[in-house]
Design an enzyme around this catalytic site. Structure first.
Site, mmCIF file in Angstrom:
data_model
loop_
_atom_site.group_PDB
_atom_site.id
_atom_site.type_symbol
_atom_site.label_atom_id
_atom_site.label_comp_id
_atom_site.label_asym_id
_atom_site.label_seq_id
_atom_site.Cartn_x
_atom_site.Cartn_y
_atom_site.Cartn_z
ATOM 1 N N CYS A 22 0.839 -1.204 0.000
ATOM 2 C CA CYS A 22 0.000 0.000 0.000
ATOM 3 C C CYS A 22 0.869 1.247 0.000
ATOM 4 O O CYS A 22 1.385 1.657 1.051
ATOM 5 C CB CYS A 22 -0.934 -0.005 1.208
ATOM 6 S SG CYS A 22 -2.030 1.439 1.286
ATOM 7 N N CYS A 41 -0.523 4.091 2.152
ATOM 8 C CA CYS A 41 -0.348 3.871 3.587
ATOM 9 C C CYS A 41 1.078 4.158 4.028
ATOM 10 O O CYS A 41 1.320 4.785 5.067
ATOM 11 C CB CYS A 41 -0.686 2.425 3.959
ATOM 12 S SG CYS A 41 -2.279 1.835 3.382
ATOM 13 N N ASP A 42 2.055 3.690 3.263
ATOM 14 C CA ASP A 42 3.434 3.658 3.736
ATOM 15 C C ASP A 42 4.403 4.544 2.960
ATOM 16 O O ASP A 42 5.575 4.648 3.328
ATOM 17 C CB ASP A 42 3.949 2.210 3.689
ATOM 18 C CG ASP A 42 3.127 1.284 4.573
ATOM 19 O OD1 ASP A 42 2.664 1.742 5.628
ATOM 20 O OD2 ASP A 42 2.945 0.112 4.208
#
Length: 319
Positions: free
Chosen positions: A136, A139-140
């Site tokens: 992701c 997300c990261d």
């Protein structure tokens, strides 16, 4: 087979499942929640979460899900470990088989089983999970500002993630198995014109290396029918963008799905074509796949379940 009757059954324990449980518990629906094969969902494989409101200093994915879990318990959710292995949604009460040995009959059902990211199957992917391997970028990606990363994939998702990461990282390698991109024309153009992205066609990742996290990727490049070149590239992060598999198989007979298997709902709501059955989180979301959107859909699913059960009770009371 052992049988049990409940008012509201929730399958899945990520942000969607736990949020649905919080709302259902506060509505006195006495929810029963089965955690599934990965208690806490995909967030438990993430090190730090920094984009969820309310955590200004960030929080580990595992701790966040434990907070969600404790809040669901506080409002009376019966949380159990178990995996849904079969379903019968042909008539109410709906029947869900747990671990192949227990049948739950439920008046309302919230499906929050999530989607599983596809991986290449390299042992190193598991070895470096949360230490440089991610599925992701949204997300990261923030953790790789001014660093070098690689993205695996050749479709629209891979191109989107490469472009997103290119706005943060100093360099993005897009590792593509084929001699071309499968992405739409406009996405191809954006990738090829981005100065921070280098596309590595006819390449496969065959391993990762690093002491305390990912420090590089081992690549193999196809040179011809039988020739290939093996070499290493230094990177700080390795992102998989080869798709997700929604965990919807046991429901596909009764609910509408798209071509990949994501459960379809009515007009953007959690409502399905089966009365009293609702979808929350990534199992019905091929687009966003974020903790906050999953939590929001869990809230909506629980509210719809509460309304459905209240209307049912009213109709029964008036005969």
């Amino acid at each position: 087979m052992e049988r049990e009757q409940v008012k509201c059954l929730i399958i899945g324990s990520g942000p969607a499942g736990y949020t649905a449980a919080i709302y259902a518990g506060r509505a006195n629906l006495s929810p029963v929640l089965y955690e599934g094969i990965q208690p806490g969902g995909q967030l438990t494989t993430t090190t730090d979460v920094e984009n969820f409101p309310g955590y200004p200093s960030g929080i580990s994915g595992t701790q966040m899900m434990e907070d969600f879990r404790q809040q669901a318990l506080r409002f009376g959710t019966d949380i159990r470990y178990g995996i849904a292995t079969a379903s019968d949604l042909s008539q109410s009460p709906y029947k869900i088989t747990i671990d192949g040995e227990k049948e739950i009959e439920t008046e309302s059902l919230i499906i929050a089983t999530g989607a599983t990211a596809k991986y290449l199957g390299l042992p190193d992917e598991e070895k470096y999970a949360g230490m440089g391997v991610s599925a992701c970028a949204t997300c990261d990606g923030f953790f790789y500002r001014k660093k070098v990363v690689a993205v695996v994939g050749g479709g629209d998702t891979a191109c989107e993630e490469a472009i997103y990461l290119a706005g943060l990282a100093s360099k993005v390698y897009l590792i593509v198995r084929k001699p071309y991109l499968r992405a739409s024309k406009i996405m191809q153009e954006r990738v090829h014109h981005h100065e921070n992205i280098e596309v590595l066609y006819e390449h496969n990742a065959e391993g990762l290396f690093g002491e305390n996290g990912v420090e590089g990727v081992k690549l193999v490049k196809r040179l011809g029918e039988s020739d290939e070149e093996h070499y290493e590239v230094a990177i700080d992060g390795f992102f998989l963008a080869i798709g997700h598999k929604p965990n919807s198989d046991i429901f596909a007979k009764y609910l509408e799905t798209d071509e990949v298997g994501y459960l379809k709902t009515i007009d953007g709501t959690p409502v399905t074509r089966v009365p009293g059955v609702y979808v929350a989180g990534d199992v019905g979301d091929p687009n966003y796949r974020q903790a906050i959107t999953a939590a929001a859909s869990g809230c909506k699913a629980a509210i719809e379940a509460e309304r459905y059960l209240a209307e049912r009770a009213y109709q029964e009371s008036i005969g």
